[in-house]
Design an enzyme around this catalytic site. Structure first.
Site, mmCIF file in Angstrom:
data_model
loop_
_atom_site.group_PDB
_atom_site.id
_atom_site.type_symbol
_atom_site.label_atom_id
_atom_site.label_comp_id
_atom_site.label_asym_id
_atom_site.label_seq_id
_atom_site.Cartn_x
_atom_site.Cartn_y
_atom_site.Cartn_z
ATOM 1 N N ASP A 1 12.453 -19.533 25.118
ATOM 2 C CA ASP A 1 11.000 -19.337 25.136
ATOM 3 C C ASP A 1 10.663 -17.864 25.352
ATOM 4 O O ASP A 1 10.060 -17.476 26.364
ATOM 5 C CB ASP A 1 10.367 -20.208 26.221
ATOM 6 C CG ASP A 1 10.564 -21.690 25.948
ATOM 7 O OD1 ASP A 1 10.721 -22.059 24.766
ATOM 8 O OD2 ASP A 1 10.572 -22.476 26.911
ATOM 9 N N LYS B 1 16.972 -24.619 21.531
ATOM 10 C CA LYS B 1 15.610 -25.093 21.276
ATOM 11 C C LYS B 1 14.681 -23.895 21.126
ATOM 12 O O LYS B 1 14.634 -23.040 22.002
ATOM 13 C CB LYS B 1 15.131 -25.997 22.417
ATOM 14 C CG LYS B 1 13.739 -26.589 22.199
ATOM 15 C CD LYS B 1 13.420 -27.631 23.266
ATOM 16 C CE LYS B 1 13.058 -27.008 24.595
ATOM 17 N NZ LYS B 1 11.729 -26.323 24.567
ATOM 18 N N LEU C 1 8.083 -28.206 18.321
ATOM 19 C CA LEU C 1 6.707 -28.011 17.865
ATOM 20 C C LEU C 1 5.749 -29.016 18.498
ATOM 21 O O LEU C 1 4.543 -28.840 18.446
ATOM 22 C CB LEU C 1 6.637 -28.135 16.344
ATOM 23 C CG LEU C 1 7.552 -27.207 15.546
ATOM 24 C CD1 LEU C 1 7.337 -27.412 14.056
ATOM 25 C CD2 LEU C 1 7.319 -25.760 15.931
ATOM 26 N N LYS C 2 6.318 -30.100 19.044
ATOM 27 C CA LYS C 2 5.506 -31.195 19.603
ATOM 28 C C LYS C 2 4.379 -31.559 18.632
ATOM 29 O O LYS C 2 3.200 -31.579 18.992
ATOM 30 C CB LYS C 2 4.969 -30.841 20.988
ATOM 31 C CG LYS C 2 6.059 -30.680 22.037
ATOM 32 C CD LYS C 2 5.486 -30.521 23.439
ATOM 33 C CE LYS C 2 6.612 -30.375 24.448
ATOM 34 N NZ LYS C 2 7.301 -29.066 24.321
ATOM 35 N N PRO D 1 -0.671 -37.832 9.627
ATOM 36 C CA PRO D 1 0.602 -37.869 8.908
ATOM 37 C C PRO D 1 0.780 -36.758 7.878
ATOM 38 O O PRO D 1 1.844 -36.138 7.811
ATOM 39 C CB PRO D 1 0.579 -39.256 8.249
ATOM 40 C CG PRO D 1 -0.244 -40.087 9.172
ATOM 41 C CD PRO D 1 -1.310 -39.172 9.680
#
Length: 208
Positions: A7, A29, A58-59, A64
């Site tokens: 991060d 990640k 990306l959460k 859709p």
């Protein structure tokens, strides 16, 4: 097994830390800070430099079609897994799962998750058991919740636990509760010696 959460914004810093720690890390990640700071190309660069699989955190939590549009580009950039929020519904989750492997957020590690996310845990587990993602996110800060989720989750679905280190979670406790991977960020990338910090967590998990 350790997932390194990079991060940070800076590409050079990210690549340096990844190279220094790769012997003790199972996957890397990448989250929005690194993608915004360095671009999607950082995914391929990290893979080429380390040989490790990359999780794109990306959460995703959109309709859709939008989820699919985003996911397609991220998988094309080299991501092996994308993290997806299940609260937007099965159709949004399946839109990503059709394109590549996913990781579902079942619970999060911060205090605020208790307010809105945790009341839906059982529904999220049910969805995970239906769509069979690569894994789910469970809170390393609350080992009892990891155990709860593990007991209800279909065999073969991995549990990845953030919150280890800076948020107070203990790597060994999370593994003992049923986690397959511990996600560690600040305790490694902000350490004076990231390689040594990663090795210490690796040894903790192995009981050395």
């Amino acid at each position: 097994m350790i997932v390194l959460a990079l991060d940070v914004y800076d590409e050079d810093r990210a690549l340096k830390i990844a190279e220094e720690t790769k012997d003790y890390v199972a996957m890397i990640k990448v989250n929005w800070p690194l993608i915004i700071g360095s671009g999607l190309d950082i995914i391929r660069k990290l893979k080429d430099r380390t040989g490790l699989k990359i999780i794109a955190d990306l959460k995703l939590a959109d309709i859709p079609n939008t989820n699919k549009l985003i996911a397609r580009k991220v998988y094309e950039a080299g991501a092996d897994y994308i993290i997806v929020h299940p609260f937007v519904g099965r159709d949004s989750v399946e839109a990503v799962n059709e394109l590549g492997e996913i990781i579902l957020v079942v619970e999060m590690s911060h205090p605020g998750a208790l307010e809105f996310i945790n009341p839906l845990t059982d529904k999220f587990i049910e969805l995970a058991n239906d769509v069979e993602p690569f894994g789910v996110i469970a809170p390393g800060t609350r080992p009892e919740r990891v155990k709860y989720i593990r007991e209800r989750l279909k065999e073969g679905v991995k549990i990845l636990t953030p919150g280890i280190g800076a948020q107070g979670g203990k790597a060994k406790e999370a593994i003992e509760a049923g986690a397959d991977y511990v996600i560690v960020g600040r305790s490694i990338y902000n350490a004076p010696n990231p390689r040594e910090a990663a090795r210490e967590i690796y040894d903790e998990i192995r009981g050395e």
